[in-house]
Design a protein around this motif. Structure first.
Motif, PDB file in Angstrom:
ATOM      1  N   GLU C 112     -19.760 -52.144  12.106  1.00  0.00           N
ATOM      2  CA  GLU C 112     -19.838 -51.443  10.823  1.00  0.00           C
ATOM      3  C   GLU C 112     -20.915 -52.086   9.942  1.00  0.00           C
ATOM      4  O   GLU C 112     -21.738 -51.406   9.331  1.00  0.00           O
ATOM      5  N   GLN C 115     -24.262 -51.055  11.323  1.00  0.00           N
ATOM      6  CA  GLN C 115     -24.665 -49.674  11.021  1.00  0.00           C
ATOM      7  C   GLN C 115     -25.113 -49.538   9.569  1.00  0.00           C
ATOM      8  O   GLN C 115     -26.076 -48.833   9.268  1.00  0.00           O
ATOM      9  N   ARG C 116     -24.404 -50.236   8.659  1.00  0.00           N
ATOM     10  CA  ARG C 116     -24.775 -50.166   7.251  1.00  0.00           C
ATOM     11  C   ARG C 116     -26.191 -50.692   7.022  1.00  0.00           C
ATOM     12  O   ARG C 116     -26.990 -50.117   6.291  1.00  0.00           O
ATOM     13  N   GLU C 117     -26.514 -51.792   7.690  1.00  0.00           N
ATOM     14  CA  GLU C 117     -27.833 -52.410   7.477  1.00  0.00           C
ATOM     15  C   GLU C 117     -28.932 -51.614   8.171  1.00  0.00           C
ATOM     16  O   GLU C 117     -30.040 -51.503   7.650  1.00  0.00           O
ATOM     17  N   ILE C 118     -28.640 -51.085   9.348  1.00  0.00           N
ATOM     18  CA  ILE C 118     -29.654 -50.232  10.006  1.00  0.00           C
ATOM     19  C   ILE C 118     -29.901 -48.991   9.156  1.00  0.00           C
ATOM     20  O   ILE C 118     -31.036 -48.521   9.026  1.00  0.00           O
ATOM     21  N   GLN C 119     -28.843 -48.500   8.559  1.00  0.00           N
ATOM     22  CA  GLN C 119     -29.015 -47.342   7.673  1.00  0.00           C
ATOM     23  C   GLN C 119     -29.924 -47.706   6.490  1.00  0.00           C
ATOM     24  O   GLN C 119     -30.843 -46.959   6.154  1.00  0.00           O
ATOM     25  N   LEU C 121     -32.163 -49.970   6.383  1.00  0.00           N
ATOM     26  CA  LEU C 121     -33.531 -50.143   6.888  1.00  0.00           C
ATOM     27  C   LEU C 121     -34.252 -48.809   7.030  1.00  0.00           C
ATOM     28  O   LEU C 121     -35.381 -48.657   6.567  1.00  0.00           O
ATOM     29  N   GLN C 133     -27.212 -59.741   7.561  1.00  0.00           N
ATOM     30  CA  GLN C 133     -27.273 -58.969   8.806  1.00  0.00           C
ATOM     31  C   GLN C 133     -27.507 -59.889  10.000  1.00  0.00           C
ATOM     32  O   GLN C 133     -26.947 -59.695  11.066  1.00  0.00           O
ATOM     33  N   TRP C 137     -23.841 -59.273  12.487  1.00  0.00           N
ATOM     34  CA  TRP C 137     -23.839 -58.243  13.522  1.00  0.00           C
ATOM     35  C   TRP C 137     -23.699 -58.839  14.909  1.00  0.00           C
ATOM     36  O   TRP C 137     -23.097 -58.243  15.791  1.00  0.00           O
ATOM     37  N   SER C 194     -14.627 -48.517  12.574  1.00  0.00           N
ATOM     38  CA  SER C 194     -15.255 -48.375  11.262  1.00  0.00           C
ATOM     39  C   SER C 194     -16.704 -47.941  11.344  1.00  0.00           C
ATOM     40  O   SER C 194     -17.330 -47.698  10.318  1.00  0.00           O
ATOM     41  N   PRO C 196     -18.960 -45.062  12.904  1.00  0.00           N
ATOM     42  CA  PRO C 196     -19.039 -43.815  13.681  1.00  0.00           C
ATOM     43  C   PRO C 196     -20.073 -43.916  14.803  1.00  0.00           C
ATOM     44  O   PRO C 196     -19.874 -43.357  15.887  1.00  0.00           O
ATOM     45  N   PHE C 197     -21.147 -44.647  14.537  1.00  0.00           N
ATOM     46  CA  PHE C 197     -22.195 -44.757  15.557  1.00  0.00           C
ATOM     47  C   PHE C 197     -21.679 -45.513  16.776  1.00  0.00           C
ATOM     48  O   PHE C 197     -21.840 -45.071  17.917  1.00  0.00           O
ATOM     49  N   ALA C 198     -21.040 -46.665  16.545  1.00  0.00           N
ATOM     50  CA  ALA C 198     -20.549 -47.456  17.674  1.00  0.00           C
ATOM     51  C   ALA C 198     -19.504 -46.683  18.466  1.00  0.00           C
ATOM     52  O   ALA C 198     -19.466 -46.738  19.695  1.00  0.00           O
TER      53      ALA C 198
END
Lengths: 424, 86, 405
Positions: C112, C115-119, C121, C133, C137, C194, C196-198
């Motif tokens: 989670e 994903q938040r940090e990639i988002q 970026l 990050q 991660w 938590s 959705p991507f994973a």
């Protein structure tokens, strides 16, 4: 613990920036050439650090079928090629081995995150959607989610059915994966372990997270000289990529089959500093403890060490921490021992680098040559050991020490020793 | 570029959110020698705080901002940058 | 010389409860807490039911400065480590810090947070990626954070062997003790729900149950088997040399007597169960345990016909068809790196209480095994075998023995 079983290194394979395959790798290290350059694998325009040590990579040219190359992430491809080289080098006919006695132990810090990111961008509409579009997700993306695939792919390749594990202790993963493999051979849980590590982290997300903590070099106008371990003007590490694989075997059976034995993997230890996820103490107490215990495991004294392969990442704090740790562990002998960092040439490939450095150590022992530290023109006054600046040096190496340090506070040390050397 | 200045209240909120350390505006500068370390902020936390301030105010000299050892120094530094219009 | 490897502390964060007592009570009663997950409502994802940890408040368990720099999977691990140390009555600060280490099994890391940090970026640019990050991660986050927070400088390790990781980590920690560590914290946690991507990354495995009925979504060993239900949570244990543990007055939950692990090929569960057979035999051999001495099996229970049949075949081949087999995880889900750790917690409690918990929701089975269904069974087990397999090809078996007699 002593079981009487010792561990031989009988094969080496390497994929490194500027040196794919052992001959090219060793040639570049001993020439002191650097493979750091402006990153080409992604658009670094908006990034703080734009420098990287990249492999010029063509999977087909290195014998990977189109099918396997498509299935495998870049870091797994590196490992597959390095493993094939190592197994061939060891002269092992794996079809004749008992597969239940053959295992793999492979390290990686960030695994398939490069591919994860690529698919994320597509399925999230470039970050606009939190709930990604699952219809556009590749059916094989679970293989990028977890690095277990690394050890599994190598096991498939070599036909291993014994212990198969991926080790993911961040930047000490390469040393630890090989160290754990040696433990399994010592304890009789396997006779042959194909062990190493791989990484391909030159991606926006990996680069940006080191940007955010200012850990990487910003010598963007002089990329060839950006990785400067122990130099006064160092300003961070340079991201690298690559893989190395060693074949480990029980020593007596390696000798019995007439294998070429590079060295023994004689000692291994790893500790946490229990201090900080990224910070290092000035004293290096925990790395010193790892060195001391690895030497104990090898039944060796500090004076037996002929060469130290440094972690030498080129960050301000690391190089001082490490210098102090080596002094603490080796005492006065530290000043008489060459200690170099090949990260000066091939960058810091996170989890892979420990295995690549062990490969360099095995080759250094075989050739009687210490690889240099490139770009060390103005030594940091606080780094006052013999870092072999610029030029490789001939020296008979009976025992070498390789150390590593990583996020999470992990400190690892491996001792390689000549096969005919001291035994207990 | 914003002409408003960085007030203790805002810095306290940024620290609380970014570093997870609950601080009040008053506790930042009372006593004035109170350091980030005293408040329980390590180097990563300070990086996060400076990055957030930089996004809000635009601080070209982030490296210098990171040299500030106290909230008082950091506020003075940021407000100097704001006033000098960089 | 190490006497025996003793588990002296258990810390559980499970969908069925926080702490071993709540977890065991639910297991013994055969409770099912699988439910439709709000986080997944409206996503259109082919997964609706999961095992959620609903009673966990990070702010209660951890300091704020730790919460901002960790993903939920590490928060579970830190909290479980505290529970395990408390349960063991062990204050690590009284020991030489170099003699206490940490090993965790990892699977997908801090998804989670990642994903938040990639988002950030890709939506906002590289300078929107935060300083944490790099430490939140990656797969080693939990081991590092536990080591730092509890002052443990001993051997630190992280193994990634998918669902088998919990068992392999315990074997690895045992190795550290045999090589001189005084005590080890070991286990595995996971927080896959938590991000959705994973979660979506896993749809390609074809193993996740698409059912929206919590009571029929996860039915291993039955004709209705349609995959497994994902879960979050995990467990950590304190492992010690038994003599040293007893010398300090520590109570022993059970003994880790043997471990075996093999590989059966990437992306498939060994069709004939051959790899699992070899792993079971290796675990029994190390323990010096005859097959008829195994009193209960905690099954891997993937929940597909092929995988379940392979597991049943392996159990029958080594232990026969009469040993009681259970899978309490059908009541709370299969938690990746947490999966086997939770099974070990259940198995240790089962040895302690003399009761085999049932397999919730499973009634008529299609395999020739004595699957414990409906009600817990009092069998006073002296030894328990825990099995786990990963999609990456790992088969592992861990043999546990009762502390006394």
């Amino acid at each position: 613990m002593t079981t009487g079983r010792q561990v031989a290194v009988t094969g080496v394979g390497v994929v490194a920036p500027g040196g794919i395959g052992v001959p090219a790798f060793w040639d570049m290290l001993t020439a002191g050439r650097t493979a750091t350059r402006l990153a080409t694998l992604f658009d670094a325009t908006r990034f703080r650090s734009k420098v990287a040590a990249e492999c010029d990579w063509d999977p087909a040219a290195h014998g990977l079928s189109a099918d396997r190359a498509r299935r495998m992430d870049r870091y797994v491809q590196f490992a597959a090629v390095a493993a094939a080289e190592a197994v061939a080098d060891a002269g092992l006919d794996l079809d004749r081995e008992d597969p239940w006695r053959v295992g793999t132990s492979m390290g990686s810090a960030v695994g398939g995150t490069t591919r994860l990111e690529q698919d994320y961008v597509v399925t999230s509409d470039t970050g606009r959607r939190w709930v990604v579009d699952h219809h556009r997700i590749s059916p094989f993306l679970h293989l990028a989610l977890t690095p277990s695939v690394l050890a599994a792919e190598i096991a498939e390749q070599v036909g291993a059915r014994g212990p198969v594990q991926t080790v993911s202790t961040g930047c000490t993963a390469g040393l630890d994966a090989v160290g754990y493999a040696a433990q399994l051979v010592e304890e009789g849980r396997a006779d042959v372990m194909v062990a190493g590590a791989a990484e391909s982290p030159i991606s926006p997300i990996a680069m940006s997270c080191f940007d955010a903590i200012q850990a990487t070099s910003v010598r963007n106008d002089d990329p060839e000289h950006a990785s400067r371990p122990f130099d006064r003007d160092r300003d961070g590490f340079v991201m690298g990529e690559g893989a190395a694989v060693l074949v480990l075997e029980e020593l007596d059976r390696a000798l019995a089959r007439g294998a070429h034995v590079y060295c023994r993997l004689a000692g291994f230890a790893t500790f946490g500093n229990a201090y900080h996820m990224t910070g290092l103490t000035r004293e290096g107490l925990e790395m010193a403890e790892a060195i001391t215990r690895a030497l104990d495991h090898a039944r060796m004294a500090p004076e037996d060490v002929d060469y130290v392969n440094a972690h030498g990442s080129g960050t301000r704090q690391n190089d001082r921490h490490e210098t102090n740790a080596v002094k603490r562990a080796l005492g006065a002998h530290a000043y008489a021992t060459p200690m170099s960092s090949i990260k000066s040439m091939i960058g810091h490939s996170l989890g892979a680098i420990g295995a690549i450095e062990l490969a360099a150590c095995a080759l250094a022992m075989a050739h009687g040559v210490v690889p240099p530290t490139a770009n060390l023109t103005h030594p940091d006054p606080e780094c006052d050991l013999d870092y072999v600046p610029g030029t490789a040096r001939e020296r008979e190496l009976r025992a070498v020490l390789s150390v590593g340090s990583g996020f999470g506070g992990f400190q690892s040390a491996v001792v390689l020793a000549r096969a005919g050397g001291r035994r207990w | 570029m914003s002409a408003r200045e960085l007030e203790p209240q805002e810095l306290a909120e940024v620290i609380t959110t970014v570093a997870g350390v609950t601080v009040t505006a008053r506790s930042l500068t009372d006593p004035p020698t109170r350091t980030f370390a005293d408040l329980g902020l390590d180097s990563l936390a300070l990086l996060g705080v400076v990055a957030e301030l930089s996004r809000r105010y635009g601080i070209p000299s982030r490296a210098e901002a990171l040299e500030c050892r106290t909230p008082r120094d950091l506020m003075a530094f940021v407000n100097d940058e704001i006033r000098s219009g960089v | 010389m190490v006497s025996e490897l003793a588990v002296t502390g258990i810390g559980v964060i499970a969908p069925t409860g926080i702490g071993l007592d709540a977890f065991w009570k639910a297991a013994e009663q055969g409770n099912c807490v699988l439910d439709r997950v709000d986080r997944l409502a409206g996503t259109g994802y082919p997964v609706r039911v999961a095992g959620e940890v609903r009673g966990f408040d990070p702010a209660e368990a951890l300091e704020g400065r730790i919460i901002v720099q960790t993903d939920l999977f590490t928060q579970f691990a830190l909290a479980a480590a505290d529970l395990a140390l408390t349960d063991a009555g062990l204050d690590p600060s009284t020991l030489d810090p170099f003699e206490v280490g940490v090993v965790t099994a990892s699977y997908s890391g801090g998804v989670e947070f990642g994903q938040r940090e990639i988002q950030a970026l890709w939506r906002d640019g590289p300078d929107h990626v935060g300083p944490y990050q790099s430490i939140a991660w990656f797969y080693a986050a939990s081991t590092g954070q536990i080591s730092i927070r509890r002052g443990l400088k001993g051997p630190c390790g992280v193994l990634v062997t998918d669902e088998a990781g919990g068992l392999d980590a315990i074997a690895h920690a045992g190795r550290a003790i045999r090589r001189g560590a005084r005590a080890m914290l070991v286990g595995g946690t996971e927080a896959p729900l938590s991000s959705p991507f994973a979660l979506a990354c896993q749809f390609g495995t074809g193993l996740l149950s698409a059912s929206d009925d919590p009571y029929t979504a996860y039915l291993p060993f039955t004709d209705a088997a349609a995959g497994y239900v994902p879960a979050e949570g995990g467990a950590l244990f304190v492992l010690e040399d038994r003599r040293a543990a007893e010398a300090r007055g520590g109570e022993v939950w059970g003994v880790v007597a043997g471990h075996g692990t093999t590989f059966s090929g990437l992306n498939r569960f060994d069709p004939g169960g051959e790899g699992l057979v070899a792993a079971i035999r290796a675990a029994l051999a190390e323990a010096g345990c005859a097959p008829e001495e195994v009193d209960v099996v905690f099954a891997d229970a993937v929940g597909t016909r092929a995988a379940d049949d392979a597991e049943a075949a392996a159990i029958r081949a080594v232990l026969g068809a009469n040993v009681p087999v259970t899978a309490p995880k059908t009541g709370y889900g299969r938690g990746y790196a947490a999966s086997a750790a939770l099974d070990v917690a259940a198995a240790l409690a089962s040895l302690e209480h003399g009761v085999v918990p049932p397999t919730p929701n499973v009634t008529a089975t299609r395999v020739d095994l004595d699957v414990v269904t409906h009600l817990a069974r009092r069998v006073e087990p002296r030894s328990a075998l825990v099995l786990a397999r990963g999609l990456g090809g790992s088969n592992s078996a861990l043999l546990l023995r009762r502390a006394s007699g």
